[in-house]
Design a protein around this motif. Structure first.
Motif, PDB file in Angstrom:
ATOM      1  N   LEU A 161       0.817  -1.218   0.000  1.00  0.00           N
ATOM      2  CA  LEU A 161       0.000   0.000   0.000  1.00  0.00           C
ATOM      3  C   LEU A 161       0.848   1.263   0.000  1.00  0.00           C
ATOM      4  O   LEU A 161       0.294   2.366  -0.081  1.00  0.00           O
ATOM      5  N   ASP A 162       2.162   1.112   0.126  1.00  0.00           N
ATOM      6  CA  ASP A 162       3.093   2.242   0.079  1.00  0.00           C
ATOM      7  C   ASP A 162       2.773   3.289   1.145  1.00  0.00           C
ATOM      8  O   ASP A 162       2.637   4.485   0.858  1.00  0.00           O
ATOM      9  N   ILE A 163       2.632   2.829   2.381  1.00  0.00           N
ATOM     10  CA  ILE A 163       2.426   3.742   3.503  1.00  0.00           C
ATOM     11  C   ILE A 163       3.483   3.435   4.559  1.00  0.00           C
ATOM     12  O   ILE A 163       3.971   2.308   4.659  1.00  0.00           O
ATOM     13  N   SER A 164       3.824   4.454   5.339  1.00  0.00           N
ATOM     14  CA  SER A 164       4.889   4.298   6.327  1.00  0.00           C
ATOM     15  C   SER A 164       4.311   3.886   7.671  1.00  0.00           C
ATOM     16  O   SER A 164       3.094   3.943   7.911  1.00  0.00           O
ATOM     17  N   ASP A 165       5.208   3.463   8.552  1.00  0.00           N
ATOM     18  CA  ASP A 165       4.768   3.089   9.893  1.00  0.00           C
ATOM     19  C   ASP A 165       4.283   4.301  10.681  1.00  0.00           C
ATOM     20  O   ASP A 165       3.392   4.181  11.528  1.00  0.00           O
ATOM     21  N   ARG A 166       4.833   5.488  10.398  1.00  0.00           N
ATOM     22  CA  ARG A 166       4.358   6.699  11.079  1.00  0.00           C
ATOM     23  C   ARG A 166       2.930   7.033  10.651  1.00  0.00           C
ATOM     24  O   ARG A 166       2.107   7.463  11.465  1.00  0.00           O
ATOM     25  N   ALA A 167       2.627   6.824   9.363  1.00  0.00           N
ATOM     26  CA  ALA A 167       1.261   7.045   8.899  1.00  0.00           C
ATOM     27  C   ALA A 167       0.299   6.061   9.563  1.00  0.00           C
ATOM     28  O   ALA A 167      -0.834   6.424   9.914  1.00  0.00           O
ATOM     29  N   ALA A 213      -2.143  13.499   5.259  1.00  0.00           N
ATOM     30  CA  ALA A 213      -2.223  13.677   3.803  1.00  0.00           C
ATOM     31  C   ALA A 213      -1.811  12.385   3.086  1.00  0.00           C
ATOM     32  O   ALA A 213      -2.388  12.035   2.046  1.00  0.00           O
ATOM     33  N   ALA A 214      -0.832  11.658   3.645  1.00  0.00           N
ATOM     34  CA  ALA A 214      -0.421  10.384   3.038  1.00  0.00           C
ATOM     35  C   ALA A 214      -1.537   9.351   3.121  1.00  0.00           C
ATOM     36  O   ALA A 214      -1.761   8.585   2.169  1.00  0.00           O
ATOM     37  N   LEU A 215      -2.265   9.309   4.236  1.00  0.00           N
ATOM     38  CA  LEU A 215      -3.384   8.371   4.366  1.00  0.00           C
ATOM     39  C   LEU A 215      -4.493   8.705   3.374  1.00  0.00           C
ATOM     40  O   LEU A 215      -5.119   7.810   2.798  1.00  0.00           O
ATOM     41  N   VAL A 216      -4.733  10.003   3.176  1.00  0.00           N
ATOM     42  CA  VAL A 216      -5.756  10.403   2.200  1.00  0.00           C
ATOM     43  C   VAL A 216      -5.315  10.020   0.796  1.00  0.00           C
ATOM     44  O   VAL A 216      -6.114   9.511  -0.004  1.00  0.00           O
ATOM     45  N   SER A 217      -4.036  10.258   0.459  1.00  0.00           N
ATOM     46  CA  SER A 217      -3.540   9.914  -0.879  1.00  0.00           C
ATOM     47  C   SER A 217      -3.589   8.411  -1.125  1.00  0.00           C
ATOM     48  O   SER A 217      -3.813   7.971  -2.257  1.00  0.00           O
ATOM     49  N   ALA A 218      -3.379   7.605  -0.064  1.00  0.00           N
ATOM     50  CA  ALA A 218      -3.436   6.150  -0.212  1.00  0.00           C
ATOM     51  C   ALA A 218      -4.857   5.622  -0.287  1.00  0.00           C
ATOM     52  O   ALA A 218      -5.057   4.423  -0.521  1.00  0.00           O
ATOM     53  N   GLY A 219      -5.857   6.486  -0.099  1.00  0.00           N
ATOM     54  CA  GLY A 219      -7.255   6.063  -0.172  1.00  0.00           C
ATOM     55  C   GLY A 219      -7.733   5.286   1.033  1.00  0.00           C
ATOM     56  O   GLY A 219      -8.676   4.500   0.932  1.00  0.00           O
ATOM     57  N   LEU A 220      -7.098   5.513   2.200  1.00  0.00           N
ATOM     58  CA  LEU A 220      -7.510   4.801   3.410  1.00  0.00           C
ATOM     59  C   LEU A 220      -8.472   5.620   4.264  1.00  0.00           C
ATOM     60  O   LEU A 220      -9.221   5.040   5.058  1.00  0.00           O
TER      61      LEU A 220
END
Length: 428
Positions: free
Chosen positions: A51-57, A105-112
């Motif tokens: 999903l290309d998300i980080s652990d901080r996200a 913003a990263a969570l929104v971009s990933a569609g979560l």
């Protein structure tokens, strides 16, 4: 679903087709599905690489889920949470607010998650007289519910890939161990063949693996190592068959050899026997050449039988035992290990030691290094001395017995005297 309309971002944040697609997908939820929020969160943690998300996200998402009052995400309830950045920072264990906003913003971009902005950009909720939430603005968790099945499939895929990598790493470890021990056994037992070159090929294959290798590279290296192991096993099997065949042939000739009027050992013991020839080629150090010539002058009257035994080497070169495991040399493997350490201390290059092992065999090379250690400072250039003997062995004119006999002769005559070893043993 909490809302049937599409929302656009507040302020200067642009609307994108990706955000629109996420909102449309979030609206397509079955009538009454529900999923445990912590179960889907654990699946997200597993599927993180895909999903290309980080652990901080994911830590920020964990804080968002903690603001949802129920354990299950359900389409029959309001799925919008509206915490302030300050409260999110506290539940993220003191993460800075700009960092919280960046990972949101990263969570929104990933569609979560989906932003559901209010007219003024604030996050809040309007309640009815009964206390129920009628309208809320903040972050919608509806995409988690809509993509629950997809996230679980991704988590299973990652788990399967991780298991696959673990299995090929285990096979790689076993194959490395097999090859290393087979090569060591072949060198120790003096099996026929250029085993030093096989060992170099083994290390060249291993050097292809970086510190963090992708699965396809691990599989490729494993295939090469398995081919090398198969080739090594074929060579050793051929060697064993040849030795068995030679042993059977020698049994047929044993009675003839015993009935000979004069055995080889009897002829060795005769004082009239010819002098053993042992000469050296020119060396870079004249003193080393003189040592080799002195060793060559040993005659049959002070030479013990030619079959060198480990106990004989230890008796004549006792200093080498100090460098074995636990200051003891119990077998040939211990002797080779000790002489490998001593060769480094004597500043004998690895190439010289390999040349000697290939020319005269690992056991004879170990015996020579033990003799060099026993001679002490009388050998000015141990590396050049060993190379000279290796060249003699390549010409078929090498015999380790003159060196050992010379040490015994010097010990008996008292020329060497009681001296401490010039090299201190390694600390325990």
């Amino acid at each position: 679903m909490d809302s049937g309309r599409v929302t656009t971002p507040f302020g200067r944040r642009p609307m994108t087709l990706g955000l629109l697609a996420s909102q449309i997908k979030a609206q397509k939820i079955e009538e009454s599905p529900s999923v445990d929020k912590w179960k889907i969160y654990r699946a997200l943690c597993q599927a993180k690489p895909l999903l290309d998300i980080s652990d901080r996200a994911l830590a920020v998402l964990n804080a968002l889920l903690s603001f949802y009052p129920h354990n299950e995400l359900s389409s029959e309830r309001n799925l919008v949470v509206f915490p302030s950045n300050t409260q999110l920072s506290i539940r993220c264990h003191g993460m800075a607010e700009p960092t919280v906003r960046r990972h949101m913003a990263a969570l929104v971009s990933a569609g979560l998650v989906i932003r559901k902005d209010s007219p003024n950009g604030k996050r809040y909720a309007r309640k009815t007289r009964q206390g129920d939430i009628s309208e809320a603005y903040g972050f919608s968790l509806a995409p988690l519910l809509a993509r629950a099945a997809e996230i679980e499939r991704l988590a299973e895929k990652v788990a399967a890939e991780r298991l696959h990598v673990q299995l090929i790493k285990e096979r790689l470890t076993l194959c490395r161990r097999d090859i290393s021990k087979l090569i060591s056994a072949a060198i120790t037992e003096d099996a026929g063949g250029d085993w030093w070159r096989v060992q170099e090929a083994f290390h060249l294959i291993l050097n292809k693996l970086p510190r963090v290798a992708p699965p396809h590279l691990i599989a490729s290296v494993l295939a090469e190592l398995e081919d090398l192991r198969t080739e090594i096993l074929k060579r050793l099997e051929t060697q064993i068959k040849a030795e068995n065949s030679s042993a059977n042939d020698s049994q047929n000739e044993r009675h003839i050899q015993i009935t000979e009027s004069e055995s080889y050992l009897d002829s060795e013991a005769r004082p009239e026997s010819a002098e053993i020839e042992f000469t050296t080629v020119n060396s870079v150090n004249h003193a080393d050449t003189m040592h080799a010539e002195d060793d060559a002058s040993v005659t049959a009257e002070n030479v013990i039988p030619r079959s060198v035994s480990l106990s004989t080497i230890i008796d004549y070169c006792p200093d080498i035992a100090l460098y074995g495991p636990n200051a003891r040399v119990r077998n040939w493997q211990d002797l080779i290990q000790a002489t490998t350490l001593v060769s480094t201390m004597l500043q004998i290059g690895p190439s010289a030691y390999r040349q000697a092992s290939a020319a005269m065999g690992p056991q004879n090379a170990a015996a020579v290094v033990a003799c060099i250690l026993q001679k002490g400072e009388s050998v000015a250039s141990p590396g050049g001395y060993l190379r000279s003997l290796a060249r003699l062995a390549e010409q078929g004119r090498f015999n380790a017995w003159p060196m050992l006999a010379a040490l015994r002769r010097n010990s008996v005559s008292g020329e060497r005297g009681a001296q401490t070893p010039p090299y201190a043993p390694p600390p325990n």
